[in-house]
Design a protein around this motif. Structure first.
Motif, PDB file in Angstrom:
ATOM      1  N   LEU A 168      -6.129   4.145  -4.600  1.00  0.00           N
ATOM      2  CA  LEU A 168      -5.626   3.841  -3.244  1.00  0.00           C
ATOM      3  C   LEU A 168      -6.744   3.328  -2.347  1.00  0.00           C
ATOM      4  O   LEU A 168      -6.537   2.428  -1.525  1.00  0.00           O
ATOM      5  CB  LEU A 168      -4.999   5.093  -2.636  1.00  0.00           C
ATOM      6  CG  LEU A 168      -3.666   5.550  -3.251  1.00  0.00           C
ATOM      7  CD1 LEU A 168      -3.202   6.845  -2.609  1.00  0.00           C
ATOM      8  CD2 LEU A 168      -2.608   4.472  -3.074  1.00  0.00           C
ATOM      9  N   ALA A 169      -7.942   3.945  -2.502  1.00  0.00           N
ATOM     10  CA  ALA A 169      -9.062   3.487  -1.677  1.00  0.00           C
ATOM     11  C   ALA A 169      -9.413   2.044  -2.006  1.00  0.00           C
ATOM     12  O   ALA A 169      -9.687   1.222  -1.107  1.00  0.00           O
ATOM     13  CB  ALA A 169     -10.267   4.405  -1.883  1.00  0.00           C
TER      14      ALA A 169
ATOM     15  N   TYR B  74       0.831  -1.206   0.000  1.00  0.00           N
ATOM     16  CA  TYR B  74       0.000   0.000   0.000  1.00  0.00           C
ATOM     17  C   TYR B  74       0.858   1.244   0.000  1.00  0.00           C
ATOM     18  O   TYR B  74       0.595   2.221  -0.749  1.00  0.00           O
ATOM     19  CB  TYR B  74      -0.932  -0.036   1.211  1.00  0.00           C
ATOM     20  CG  TYR B  74      -1.836   1.161   1.296  1.00  0.00           C
ATOM     21  CD1 TYR B  74      -2.945   1.280   0.469  1.00  0.00           C
ATOM     22  CD2 TYR B  74      -1.562   2.182   2.211  1.00  0.00           C
ATOM     23  CE1 TYR B  74      -3.773   2.386   0.549  1.00  0.00           C
ATOM     24  CE2 TYR B  74      -2.388   3.287   2.295  1.00  0.00           C
ATOM     25  CZ  TYR B  74      -3.485   3.381   1.458  1.00  0.00           C
ATOM     26  OH  TYR B  74      -4.295   4.504   1.544  1.00  0.00           O
ATOM     27  N   LEU B  75       1.911   1.263   0.861  1.00  0.00           N
ATOM     28  CA  LEU B  75       2.780   2.424   0.924  1.00  0.00           C
ATOM     29  C   LEU B  75       3.535   2.631  -0.387  1.00  0.00           C
ATOM     30  O   LEU B  75       3.812   3.783  -0.796  1.00  0.00           O
ATOM     31  CB  LEU B  75       3.762   2.280   2.089  1.00  0.00           C
ATOM     32  CG  LEU B  75       3.166   2.378   3.495  1.00  0.00           C
ATOM     33  CD1 LEU B  75       4.228   2.088   4.557  1.00  0.00           C
ATOM     34  CD2 LEU B  75       2.529   3.749   3.728  1.00  0.00           C
TER      35      LEU B  75
ATOM     36  N   HIS C 190       3.578   6.123  -2.518  1.00  0.00           N
ATOM     37  CA  HIS C 190       4.788   6.814  -2.950  1.00  0.00           C
ATOM     38  C   HIS C 190       4.831   6.955  -4.476  1.00  0.00           C
ATOM     39  O   HIS C 190       5.462   7.878  -5.012  1.00  0.00           O
ATOM     40  CB  HIS C 190       6.035   6.081  -2.459  1.00  0.00           C
ATOM     41  CG  HIS C 190       6.272   6.229  -1.003  1.00  0.00           C
ATOM     42  ND1 HIS C 190       6.504   7.447  -0.400  1.00  0.00           N
ATOM     43  CD2 HIS C 190       6.295   5.307   0.005  1.00  0.00           C
ATOM     44  CE1 HIS C 190       6.668   7.288   0.895  1.00  0.00           C
ATOM     45  NE2 HIS C 190       6.542   5.967   1.178  1.00  0.00           N
ATOM     46  N   GLU C 191       4.171   6.052  -5.195  1.00  0.00           N
ATOM     47  CA  GLU C 191       4.135   6.151  -6.654  1.00  0.00           C
ATOM     48  C   GLU C 191       3.145   7.225  -7.130  1.00  0.00           C
ATOM     49  O   GLU C 191       3.070   7.510  -8.321  1.00  0.00           O
ATOM     50  CB  GLU C 191       3.745   4.792  -7.257  1.00  0.00           C
ATOM     51  CG  GLU C 191       4.821   3.725  -7.088  1.00  0.00           C
ATOM     52  CD  GLU C 191       4.351   2.376  -7.592  1.00  0.00           C
ATOM     53  OE1 GLU C 191       3.179   2.288  -8.046  1.00  0.00           O
ATOM     54  OE2 GLU C 191       5.124   1.396  -7.497  1.00  0.00           O
ATOM     55  N   GLY C 192       2.359   7.786  -6.198  1.00  0.00           N
ATOM     56  CA  GLY C 192       1.403   8.835  -6.556  1.00  0.00           C
ATOM     57  C   GLY C 192       0.133   8.318  -7.176  1.00  0.00           C
ATOM     58  O   GLY C 192      -0.444   8.973  -8.070  1.00  0.00           O
ATOM     59  N   ALA C 193      -0.327   7.167  -6.733  1.00  0.00           N
ATOM     60  CA  ALA C 193      -1.560   6.597  -7.282  1.00  0.00           C
ATOM     61  C   ALA C 193      -2.743   7.500  -6.961  1.00  0.00           C
ATOM     62  O   ALA C 193      -2.743   8.247  -5.975  1.00  0.00           O
ATOM     63  CB  ALA C 193      -1.780   5.200  -6.709  1.00  0.00           C
TER      64      ALA C 193
END
Length: 462
Positions: free
Chosen positions: A248-249, A235-236, A240-243
């Motif tokens: 992300l949700a 998840y992290l 960090h990849e800017g999803a």
């Protein structure tokens, strides 16, 4: 009336024929009595002479069969009588030795010791364990001598009797005895080692059983925590990849991040609890294996008894019913490792006694008898529901190497070692049969005094 004429040849004052005949009869009777007495005395004399000959033959056979040197001397040390062993040792027949000073047949180094023996005879004292060296035909003949003062019928000391055992025989006997003793010591050490290994085996089995639960708990929680870490890491990485927030949700819901966050503290607490339990077990093991025999410390006997039952009973007999009638805390000052071994031996003995019994129940009771300043006695009883101890064997249960188990099932040292360990700590260990069946072992130990500020007990031997 006719008057008989007197015998003209009869002499006045002489006895008549009847009187003479009576006198001869008396003489013959006395002669017969005297002859009968002589015959009886001759028979008695011959009997006593035969007894004397038998006694002399017996004494001669005893003296002849003796391997020890026997020499009878007068008060001045002159030889009066000797046995064949002495004649062989000195190389002279008995008639050559009689009347000669024994000093002439001793090495110069033995003269002082022989003089002390003669002086002891004058003082009516006996000497013992004196080494003399006789001068034999083949060289010095050392003997270990015991001496006894010889008395006459009036109780006067008239000499001494020397009985000497050849040193060579004694040395051989001592060597054989030492070899046998060394063999017994080695056998005893092997048996003690076997008993220690048996105790160690029971200990390892119990510890393995105890360690299995916390280690399994830590192992399972570690796997769960690893999965949580993998999800959080994934998840992290997306964060960090800017999803996009929607992605992300969706990923957060897919990886169940919220549940991982919620479960992580409990998982870590469980791992910590398991490692603390492992730490406590290791601490108990270190205390059990301590070899500081004279180092006394204050500890809780209740916790020790529960630990001993857990390590022994639960590993071997999971279905064993155990009754703990113990106070919450029972302070003792002593060597916990040794008492832990005693408790394990008593529990193991109870389990062995209940093998094949229809009902297997182990009961542990403890109480404290009050004393001045809290220095009373702690009494612990361990009872089983086995067949009990035969009355004729009750007095032998603590003897070394005594066991009623089949060959190969026991060394007979467990209870003996326990008895000595308890005795070394100022306590007692006894065995009896319970009125309702089964055996009861009673352990008494001095209670610890009130704790000082430094944590050590006050008063007592500890």
């Amino acid at each position: 009336m006719t008057v008989p004429l007197s015998d003209p040849f009869a002499m006045p004052g002489l006895p008549s024929d009847a009187d003479a005949e009576s006198a001869w009869i008396d003489v013959i009777r006395k002669m017969d009595e005297t002859y009968a007495n002589l015959v009886a005395q001759q028979v008695e004399l011959e009997r006593k002479n035969a007894e004397l000959e038998e006694a002399q033959a017996f004494i001669a056979s005893v003296l002849g069969s003796m391997t020890d040197v026997l020499i009878a001397c007068d008060r001045d040390g002159r030889i009066e009588q000797s046995n064949p062993a002495a004649e062989r040792a000195l190389g002279h027949p008995g008639h050559d030795l009689a009347g000669r000073p024994l000093r002439d047949f001793l090495d110069p180094g033995s003269h002082a010791a022989f003089a002390r023996l003669c002086a002891a005879a004058l003082q009516r004292e006996g000497g013992a364990d004196v080494e003399l060296s006789l001068r034999g035909p083949t060289g010095p003949f050392p003997v270990s001598v015991n001496s006894t003062v010889r008395y006459d019928q009036r109780g006067h000391a008239i000499g001494l009797v020397l009985v000497g055992r050849p040193i060579g025989e004694l040395r051989r006997a001592y060597r054989d005895l030492a070899a046998a003793h060394e063999g017994l010591k080695q056998t005893q050490q092997q048996l003690v080692h076997s008993e220690k290994m048996a105790s160690l085996g029971r200990l390892v089995a119990g510890v393995a059983h105890e360690l299995n639960n916390p280690i399994s708990f830590v192992y399972g929680n570690a796997h769960a925590l690893r999965r949580y870490v993998e999800r959080l890491t994934a998840y992290l990485d997306k964060v960090h990849e800017g999803a996009a927030p929607d992605a992300l949700a969706a990923l957060r819901k897919e990886l169940r991040i919220d549940r991982a966050r919620a479960d992580s503290p409990a998982t870590l607490d469980g791992m910590l609890e398991g490692t603390e339990r492992v730490r406590d077990i290791v601490a108990e093991l270190r205390r059990f294996s301590s070899e500081q025999k004279h180092a006394a410390e204050r500890f809780d006997l209740t916790a020790l008894l529960r630990s001993a039952v857990t390590w022994v009973a639960k590993a071997q007999t999971p279905d064993l019913a155990v009754l703990f009638d113990l106070p919450d805390a029972l302070d003792i000052a002593g060597h916990p490792g040794h008492l832990h071994q005693v408790a394990m031996n008593l529990v193991q003995n109870a389990i062995d006694a209940m093998a094949g019994a229809p009902r297997r129940r182990l009961e542990l009771h403890a109480r404290t008898d009050g004393g001045p300043a809290g220095l009373g006695m702690v009494t612990v009883t361990v009872r089983d529901t086995g067949p009990g101890i035969p009355p004729d064997l009750l007095g032998r249960v603590f003897d070394p190497f005594f066991t009623t188990k089949p060959v190969g099932k026991g060394t007979g040292l467990g209870l003996s070692i326990s008895y000595q360990l308890v005795k070394d700590q100022g306590g007692t260990l006894t065995a009896a049969n319970h009125p309702d069946g089964g055996a009861v072992f009673t352990l008494t130990l001095p209670a610890a005094g009130p704790a000082r500020r430094d944590g050590l007990p006050t008063g007592g031997d500890g």
